[in-house]
Design an enzyme around this catalytic site. Structure first.
Site, PDB file in Angstrom:
ATOM      1  N   TYR A   1       0.827  -1.204   0.000  1.00 22.32           N
ATOM      2  CA  TYR A   1       0.000   0.000   0.000  1.00 22.32           C
ATOM      3  C   TYR A   1       0.857   1.249   0.000  1.00 22.32           C
ATOM      4  O   TYR A   1       2.072   1.194   0.226  1.00 22.32           O
ATOM      5  CB  TYR A   1      -0.957  -0.007   1.197  1.00 22.32           C
TER       6      TYR A   1
ATOM      7  N   ARG B   1       8.031   4.005  -4.857  1.00 21.22           N
ATOM      8  CA  ARG B   1       8.139   3.051  -3.744  1.00 21.22           C
ATOM      9  C   ARG B   1       7.139   1.914  -3.915  1.00 21.22           C
ATOM     10  O   ARG B   1       7.449   0.755  -3.622  1.00 21.22           O
ATOM     11  CB  ARG B   1       7.938   3.765  -2.405  1.00 21.22           C
TER      12      ARG B   1
ATOM     13  N   ARG C   1      -8.007 -20.389  -1.883  1.00 19.81           N
ATOM     14  CA  ARG C   1      -7.037 -20.205  -0.797  1.00 19.81           C
ATOM     15  C   ARG C   1      -5.935 -21.269  -0.834  1.00 19.81           C
ATOM     16  O   ARG C   1      -6.209 -22.467  -0.734  1.00 19.81           O
ATOM     17  CB  ARG C   1      -7.741 -20.221   0.566  1.00 19.81           C
TER      18      ARG C   1
ATOM     19  N   HIS D   1      -1.462 -21.063   0.168  1.00 20.46           N
ATOM     20  CA  HIS D   1      -0.415 -20.107   0.529  1.00 20.46           C
ATOM     21  C   HIS D   1       0.471 -19.704  -0.648  1.00 20.46           C
ATOM     22  O   HIS D   1       0.804 -18.535  -0.813  1.00 20.46           O
ATOM     23  CB  HIS D   1       0.470 -20.666   1.648  1.00 20.46           C
TER      24      HIS D   1
ATOM     25  N   LYS E   1       6.543  -1.869   1.882  1.00 18.31           N
ATOM     26  CA  LYS E   1       5.349  -1.292   2.511  1.00 18.31           C
ATOM     27  C   LYS E   1       4.178  -2.257   2.342  1.00 18.31           C
ATOM     28  O   LYS E   1       3.296  -2.082   1.508  1.00 18.31           O
ATOM     29  CB  LYS E   1       5.044   0.096   1.916  1.00 18.31           C
TER      30      LYS E   1
ATOM     31  N   GLU F   1      11.849   2.580  14.294  1.00 21.39           N
ATOM     32  CA  GLU F   1      10.915   3.585  13.773  1.00 21.39           C
ATOM     33  C   GLU F   1       9.603   3.449  14.516  1.00 21.39           C
ATOM     34  O   GLU F   1       9.450   2.564  15.365  1.00 21.39           O
ATOM     35  CB  GLU F   1      10.705   3.402  12.269  1.00 21.39           C
TER      36      GLU F   1
ATOM     37  N   LEU G   1      11.216   1.536   7.209  1.00 18.14           N
ATOM     38  CA  LEU G   1      10.701   1.905   5.896  1.00 18.14           C
ATOM     39  C   LEU G   1      11.368   3.222   5.497  1.00 18.14           C
ATOM     40  O   LEU G   1      11.481   4.132   6.326  1.00 18.14           O
ATOM     41  CB  LEU G   1       9.184   2.106   5.979  1.00 18.14           C
TER      42      LEU G   1
END
Ligand code: PLP
Length: 285
Positions: A33, A52, A100, A102, A149, A182, A207
């Site tokens: 995101y 990014r 579903r 993995h 991210k 952070e 990040l």
């Protein structure tokens, strides 16, 4: 004006905006995101956020959902349709919808894209910045790839909740060596008694915040000395100033760490000047 969200090619009323139950973002947090600030109706540092995003997608081998120009167009359209002048735009890309399992879904599975926007209370944010915020410290318990991210944010969620329960705005993660990495959703900074700005290098453990990158430019322009090196909680407690940075907060002074007063207990001159100058240095789309 009612809120509109973009979901996989459609602009929908916010309350009807939904993804499939087998979206991999929903089931595995298998997605990435970005959050961009919207300032005076303009997207702040869109180019860097899209750079990014592309990097995060590459690192996780998720296909780009559309061209960069198309994605930029969607961001701008969502901001426009929601009439956001000051606020945030949120963009999420997941590995898509599949039975579903993995391991990655079959080749050709289309990534899912969601974009939302919301207004923020600019006056409220300024009032908060004029007072400063409190942070707590918590042990680092995230995976080593926090440079990506990813929407996989459970440790961040738990840390933020812990902060909230004691009236703090942010939680700073502290690694095994005692260094602050952070915040749960911000980068962490201090100003030493000798007026040097210190923040952890972006090479590991954090990040690489877009706001962080721009603040480094602002600091250089204002002639401040900057050291990119780790700092401990003990050093932070003796600092003249502390602050956090993110697209959601810009530069936010920190006046308490784990209940201890930082410096004079009020926002310091360096953090305040970086906040004031920030939008002169950010790119506006
Ligand atoms: N660190 C973490 C863990 C974050 O989640 C964020 C923003 O969401 C940041 C730092 C600040 O990044 P940016 O300045 O790009 O918003």
């Amino acid at each position: 004006m009612s809120r509109i969200a973009y979901v996989n090619g459609r602009y929908l009323p916010h309350r009807h905006a939904s993804v499939h139950v087998e979206d991999r973002g929903y089931q595995f947090a298998d997605g990435v995101y970005e959050v961009c600030e919207v300032w005076n109706g303009r997207l702040v540092d869109q180019r860097r956020h899209l750079d990014r995003l592309e990097r995060s997608l590459r690192e996780l081998s998720i296909a780009a959902p559309m061209s960069r120009a198309a994605l930029a167009g969607v961001l701008e359209e969502v901001v426009r349709r929601n009439g956001v002048r000051d606020g945030l735009v949120y963009l999420q890309v997941t590995r898509g919808v599949a039975r579903r399992d993995h391991a990655f879904p079959p080749a050709g599975t289309r990534p899912s894209v969601v974009v939302t926007a919301r207004r923020s209370d600019r006056r409220g944010q300024e009032a908060l910045a004029a007072k400063g915020v409190a942070v707590i410290t918590v042990p680092e318990n995230r995976w080593p790839r926090v440079d990506i991210k990813s929407t996989s944010l459970l440790p961040n969620v738990l840390a933020k909740q812990q902060a909230k329960e004691v009236g703090a705005r942010e939680a700073w993660f502290v690694d095994a060596e005692g260094n602050v990495t952070e915040g749960a959703s911000t980068n962490a900074w201090i100003v030493t008694p000798q007026k040097k700005i210190v923040t952890r290098p972006a090479e590991s453990g954090i990040l690489r915040g877009i706001t962080r990158t721009v603040v480094l430019e602002v600091a250089a322009d204002l002639g401040y000395a900057v050291e990119e090196r780790p700092f401990t909680v003990a050093e932070a407690l003796k600092a003249a100033e502390a602050f956090i940075t993110a697209a959601t907060t810009v530069v936010m002074p920190v006046v308490r760490i784990d209940g201890h007063v930082v410096g004079e207990g009020i926002p310091g001159p360096i953090a305040t000047s970086l906040r004031l100058k920030f939008h002169d240095f950010s790119e506006l789309a």
